[in-house]
Design an enzyme around this catalytic site. Structure first.
Site, PDB file in Angstrom:
ATOM      1  N   CYS A 296      70.122  54.159   5.418  1.00 15.24           N
ATOM      2  CA  CYS A 296      69.529  52.980   4.769  1.00 15.24           C
ATOM      3  C   CYS A 296      68.813  52.178   5.851  1.00 15.24           C
ATOM      4  CB  CYS A 296      70.600  52.163   4.058  1.00 15.24           C
ATOM      5  SG  CYS A 296      71.911  51.541   5.146  1.00 15.24           S
ATOM      6  N   GLY A 297      68.830  50.863   5.742  1.00  8.62           N
ATOM      7  CA  GLY A 297      68.184  50.041   6.760  1.00  8.62           C
ATOM      8  C   GLY A 297      69.015  49.847   8.001  1.00  8.62           C
TER       9      GLY A 297
END
Length: 342
Positions: A296-297
């Protein structure tokens, strides 16, 4: 303490009730965790507010507030914990119980060392036999990251409160709105984790390195495709048409990854039923029966996917801990902006 009710739509309330009744039936008579263990009960990955309310007084149950926010949320997790929390809850600071060296390199809330995690558990009053229930203030957002952290350090007696604090409010259950004992108490786990390693921690942590991926692992997997990569970011960030919330990061994704934005798995701030989760993985081109890595981030919302996958196949997914904060900050690694890679 005082009861606090939160209004909710009829659709959301119906969904929450279905999730609670399907995932965590509540016995008519409360039992201690010791009695439940003797009876052979297995702690489910999600528990309902009613399930937890019956066990708040159990000395073997510890509740942790894991609230954490992106800047776009415009909220402060420290302030929110001080203002409203479940009775008896202690604060797990996701950015505090983390690897300081990684934070200094711009990689937030990376896994701490075994010694750091053990020291944090000692500070929180958690033993290897404690049943830990985690929640956050957005429903399901940051608590799954802490769930995955406990799991990867070998603590299996851990669950997430389905629907989080909003579901607790909607059930009409009491909240503690009094000031916490002190800020030193609130940040004890973070301070203990950051302190120099000390011998003799009561808690014993054993990191399962097979569930943690590095950037070298991800680069090798581009060629081998031995593991499926699921990306929890938005579709726009996945193809590079939306800006990254952290400055200095490239757009796009790791070649070969599949897009599965985490909100796809949620409804009304709670996880969808397991069949709907399985359908979402299939629609994203992911096979839960084969090895999967979450990204993800920053390694946080990837764990929303990991907990969803656990509900489908009962296995703990690996996570790329540095995620796009690390990968997207490199100019020497390949990036794809295709909606679906060949």
């Amino acid at each position: 303490m005082q009861a606090s009710l939160r209004t909710t739509s009829g659709r959301q309330a119906l969904h929450l009730r279905r999730c609670f009744s399907a995932a965590t039936p509540v016995a008519g008579r409360p039992r201690t965790m010791a009695t439940a263990a003797a009876a052979g009960d297995k702690l489910p990955p999600l528990v309902s507010p009613e399930w937890l309310a019956e066990r708040l007084s159990d000395p073997w149950v510890r509740v942790l507030d894991c609230c954490w926010y992106m800047p776009v949320h415009g909220r402060n997790n420290h302030a929110d914990f001080r203002a409203n929390r479940l009775p008896g809850a202690r604060f797990f600071d996701i950015d505090g119980v983390a690897a300081d060296a990684a934070t200094a390199r711009g990689l937030p809330h990376m896994l701490p060392s075994e010694q750091g995690f053990a020291a944090a558990m000692d500070a929180l009053g958690i033993t290897n036999d404690t049943t830990v229930v985690l929640y956050d203030h957005l429903g399901v957002f940051s608590a799954p990251r802490v769930w995955w952290t406990f799991k990867v350090f070998g603590h299996d007696k851990v669950a997430v409160l389905q629907g989080g604090l909003p579901a607790w409010r909607a059930a009409g259950l009491p909240l503690d709105t009094s000031p916490p004992p002190s800020d030193s108490h609130m940040f004890a786990a973070s301070a203990a984790c950051a302190a120099p390693p000390a011998a003799g921690s009561a808690y014993k942590a054993r990191l399962d390195k097979s569930k943690v991926r590095s950037i070298d692992d991800m680069l090798a997997n581009i060629t081998t495709r031995r593991e499926q990569v699921m990306d929890a970011r938005s579709g726009g960030r996945f193809v590079g048409t939306e800006p990254e919330p952290r400055p200095g990061l490239r757009g796009g994704h790791i070649p070969g990854a599949r897009s599965l934005p985490f909100p796809t798995l949620l409804e009304g701030g709670a996880y969808k039923p397991a069949p709907a989760l399985a359908a979402a993985f299939a629609a994203a081109g992911l096979d839960p029966s084969q090895p999967v890595v979450g990204s993800c981030g920053s390694g946080l919302t990837a764990c929303i996917l990991a907990l969803a996958l656990y509900q489908v196949n009962g296995s703990l997914a690996a996570v790329y801990d540095g995620s796009w904060s690390e990968y997207g900050g490199r100019e020497d690694v390949p990036v794809s902006t295709l909606p679906v890679d060949p």
